[in-house]
Design a protein around this motif. Structure first.
Motif, short mmCIF file in Angstrom:
data_model
loop_
_atom_site.label_atom_id
_atom_site.label_comp_id
_atom_site.label_asym_id
_atom_site.label_seq_id
_atom_site.Cartn_x
_atom_site.Cartn_y
_atom_site.Cartn_z
N ARG A 131 6.15 -4.68 -1.19
CA ARG A 131 4.52 -6.28 -0.86
C ARG A 131 4.15 -6.55 -2.35
O ARG A 131 3.82 -7.46 -2.29
CB ARG A 131 3.90 -4.96 -0.17
N LYS A 167 -1.24 -15.65 6.25
CA LYS A 167 -0.26 -15.23 6.21
C LYS A 167 -0.30 -14.41 7.80
O LYS A 167 -1.48 -14.27 7.96
CB LYS A 167 -0.46 -13.70 4.85
N PRO A 188 6.57 -12.47 -0.43
CA PRO A 188 5.70 -11.89 -0.70
C PRO A 188 5.13 -11.24 -1.98
O PRO A 188 6.19 -11.48 -3.18
CB PRO A 188 6.20 -10.40 -0.07
#
Length: 296
Positions: free
Chosen positions: A71, A185, A272
């Protein structure tokens, strides 16, 4: 000892003086590490983990190391770092057994600093607060960590790199058409998070001279959770989707194709990027976004 930062709401501080104010309140002495070149630093928050790496140091242990690699991505986390379990509730027995020299954590998130102090000196730094200045607090946090590790020069170098990088990206966007950006998102097929004032991404847009189409303040982290209709209510915006994108079922639907931004082909998808990060995440987002907005 824990760092505590307070100021009155009517006191306006510049970015430089705000950083200085935080550093002035850091009363923890510089640590006499057993090995000054390789202190055992346990990090419970990814924003301060990436900051530590940006300073040329490295965590001895970190919470959720593998998820960090997925991430946050960069700066790259060393493969041999010890995993401490969940960020919200790490393995306290393991943490204690590692006998760290220093614990880095985010003030107001996860285990309270008072519970960490018996294990090791703890530096609890604010990032997402009611003041909604994450980029400013990220820089202050970089300075505070650098001061503790005697890496002030590395901090100056990194801040210079950050400013230079964002300046170059801003220059590269002179030909951009000026459409405001809606940064989202997807949480599921119909629900999404939209980033506005108080988010790290909003602060970066300001540095790049770009307009954020979303002006609602949202939660403590600067985002609002809403439905697809929100996108449709911003017909002039360019949609910036942080991966993973919308499900294939939605993309193939008439509902998706009817959204003005989609119909006008004003949609970009970016890899990401850690939405709760510090300066490294801000620079990664700026770099990726700058490339995504370049003419095809």
């Amino acid at each position: 000892m824990t760092v505590s930062v307070k100021r009155s709401s009517n006191q306006a501080l510049s970015r430089r003086s705000f950083s200085a104010a935080i550093l002035a309140l850091v009363t923890i002495p510089k640590y006499a590490f057993a090995d000054a070149t390789k202190p055992r630093i346990a990090v419970l928050d990814w924003a301060w983990a990436e900051t530590l790496l940006a300073l040329g140091s490295r965590p001895y242990a970190i919470a959720e190391a593998e998820l960090y690699r997925e991430r946050v991505v960069t700066p790259e986390m060393p493969s041999d770092v010890i995993d401490l379990g969940l960020r919200s509730w790490p393995n306290m027995e393991l943490l204690k057994s590692l006998q760290p020299d220093l614990i880095l954590t985010q003030a107001g998130y996860g285990v309270q600093a008072a519970s960490l102090e018996p294990i090791a000196p703890t530096l609890a730094l604010p990032l997402f607060t009611a003041e909604r200045r994450p980029l400013q607090l990220a820089e202050a946090g970089l300075d505070a960590i650098a001061a503790q590790l005697q890496r002030e020069q590395q901090a100056l170098q990194y801040k210079a790199l950050f400013e230079q990088t964002l300046s170059e990206i801003r220059t590269s966007l002179h030909s951009y058409d000026g459409s405001p950006l809606l940064i989202v998102k997807f949480a599921d097929e119909r629900i999404l998070d939209i980033y506005g004032p108080g988010s790290l991404f909003h602060d970066v847009l300001g540095k790049l001279g770009l307009e954020n189409a979303w002006t609602e303040t949202g939660n403590q982290w600067g985002f609002s959770t809403s439905g697809l209709d929100t996108i449709a209510r911003n017909p002039e915006a360019r949609l910036v989707i942080i991966e993973p994108g919308p499900p294939e079922k939605l993309v193939g639907s008439d509902l998706w194709r009817a959204i003005p931004s989609v119909k006008a082909n004003r949609v970009v998808t970016i890899p990401p990027t850690w939405v709760f990060g510090a300066l490294p995440s801000a620079m990664r987002f700026a770099t990726i976004l700058g490339k995504a907005l370049q003419p095809a």
